[in-house]
Design a protein around this motif. Structure first.
Motif, PDB file in Angstrom:
ATOM      1  N   MET A   1       0.849  -1.183   0.000  1.00  0.00           N
ATOM      2  CA  MET A   1       0.000   0.000   0.000  1.00  0.00           C
ATOM      3  C   MET A   1       0.887   1.236   0.000  1.00  0.00           C
ATOM      4  O   MET A   1       1.938   1.249   0.602  1.00  0.00           O
ATOM      5  N   PHE A   2       0.435   2.282  -0.642  1.00  0.00           N
ATOM      6  CA  PHE A   2       1.198   3.513  -0.731  1.00  0.00           C
ATOM      7  C   PHE A   2       1.001   4.348   0.524  1.00  0.00           C
ATOM      8  O   PHE A   2      -0.045   4.303   1.148  1.00  0.00           O
ATOM      9  N   ILE A   6       3.399  10.753  -1.645  1.00  0.00           N
ATOM     10  CA  ILE A   6       4.104  10.027  -2.692  1.00  0.00           C
ATOM     11  C   ILE A   6       5.001  10.994  -3.442  1.00  0.00           C
ATOM     12  O   ILE A   6       4.627  12.137  -3.677  1.00  0.00           O
ATOM     13  N   SER A  27      -0.113   9.885 -12.664  1.00  0.00           N
ATOM     14  CA  SER A  27       0.163   9.038 -11.496  1.00  0.00           C
ATOM     15  C   SER A  27      -1.069   8.912 -10.604  1.00  0.00           C
ATOM     16  O   SER A  27      -1.403   7.814 -10.142  1.00  0.00           O
ATOM     17  N   LEU A  31      -3.097   5.435  -9.736  1.00  0.00           N
ATOM     18  CA  LEU A  31      -3.297   4.989  -8.356  1.00  0.00           C
ATOM     19  C   LEU A  31      -4.761   4.687  -8.065  1.00  0.00           C
ATOM     20  O   LEU A  31      -5.092   3.696  -7.406  1.00  0.00           O
ATOM     21  N   TRP A  32      -5.675   5.521  -8.554  1.00  0.00           N
ATOM     22  CA  TRP A  32      -7.105   5.267  -8.347  1.00  0.00           C
ATOM     23  C   TRP A  32      -7.585   4.079  -9.170  1.00  0.00           C
ATOM     24  O   TRP A  32      -8.307   3.230  -8.679  1.00  0.00           O
ATOM     25  N   ALA A  34      -5.914   1.546 -10.338  1.00  0.00           N
ATOM     26  CA  ALA A  34      -5.319   0.284  -9.892  1.00  0.00           C
ATOM     27  C   ALA A  34      -5.793  -0.108  -8.491  1.00  0.00           C
ATOM     28  O   ALA A  34      -5.449  -1.175  -8.001  1.00  0.00           O
ATOM     29  N   GLY A  35      -6.575   0.760  -7.866  1.00  0.00           N
ATOM     30  CA  GLY A  35      -7.091   0.456  -6.535  1.00  0.00           C
ATOM     31  C   GLY A  35      -6.082   0.688  -5.419  1.00  0.00           C
ATOM     32  O   GLY A  35      -6.295   0.253  -4.291  1.00  0.00           O
ATOM     33  N   GLN A  36      -4.980   1.365  -5.723  1.00  0.00           N
ATOM     34  CA  GLN A  36      -3.987   1.652  -4.694  1.00  0.00           C
ATOM     35  C   GLN A  36      -4.452   2.773  -3.767  1.00  0.00           C
ATOM     36  O   GLN A  36      -3.995   2.874  -2.644  1.00  0.00           O
ATOM     37  N   LEU A  37      -5.335   3.624  -4.268  1.00  0.00           N
ATOM     38  CA  LEU A  37      -5.998   4.651  -3.464  1.00  0.00           C
ATOM     39  C   LEU A  37      -7.497   4.477  -3.660  1.00  0.00           C
ATOM     40  O   LEU A  37      -7.953   4.185  -4.773  1.00  0.00           O
TER      41      LEU A  37
END
Length: 104
Positions: A1-2, A6, A27, A31-32, A34-37
């Motif tokens: 998880m980030f 960043i 970026s 992130l959104w 890819a579901g990272q945020l």
């Protein structure tokens, strides 16, 4: 998880630039997507220019809030006041004579 802050990519590989809005926008989108945020979570980027945030808005828009520097007094370039026929004002509210190229 980030982490919540960043460091975005810069445009050049050899030297980091102060800020690249296009790379930061891309970026945040990745992130959104890819579901990272979470889609409602603000992306926060630590840049050489300061904190830059990205937020999702209605209609799929992404809003970027860029770091800002406070204005500071600076002397005009040689010949500028004569060319514009206007005296500078620290607040940016100098009076322009009617024959100034900027008054049109």
């Amino acid at each position: 998880m980030f982490s919540s802050s960043i460091q975005p990519p810069s445009r050049r590989e050899a030297v980091e630039v102060a800020l690249c809005g296009h790379a930061t926008l891309a970026s945040a989108h990745v992130l959104w997507e890819a579901g990272q945020l979470a889609r409602d979570e603000q992306a926060r980027f630590s840049t050489q220019s300061g904190l830059l945030t990205a937020s999702r808005r209605d209609g799929g828009w992404i809003e970027l809030d860029f770091p800002a520097k406070r204005e500071e007094k600076a002397d005009p370039l040689p010949g500028l006041t004569q060319a514009l026929r206007a005296e500078p004002n620290i607040r940016g509210e100098g009076s322009l004579p009617s024959d100034s190229p900027l008054a049109r």
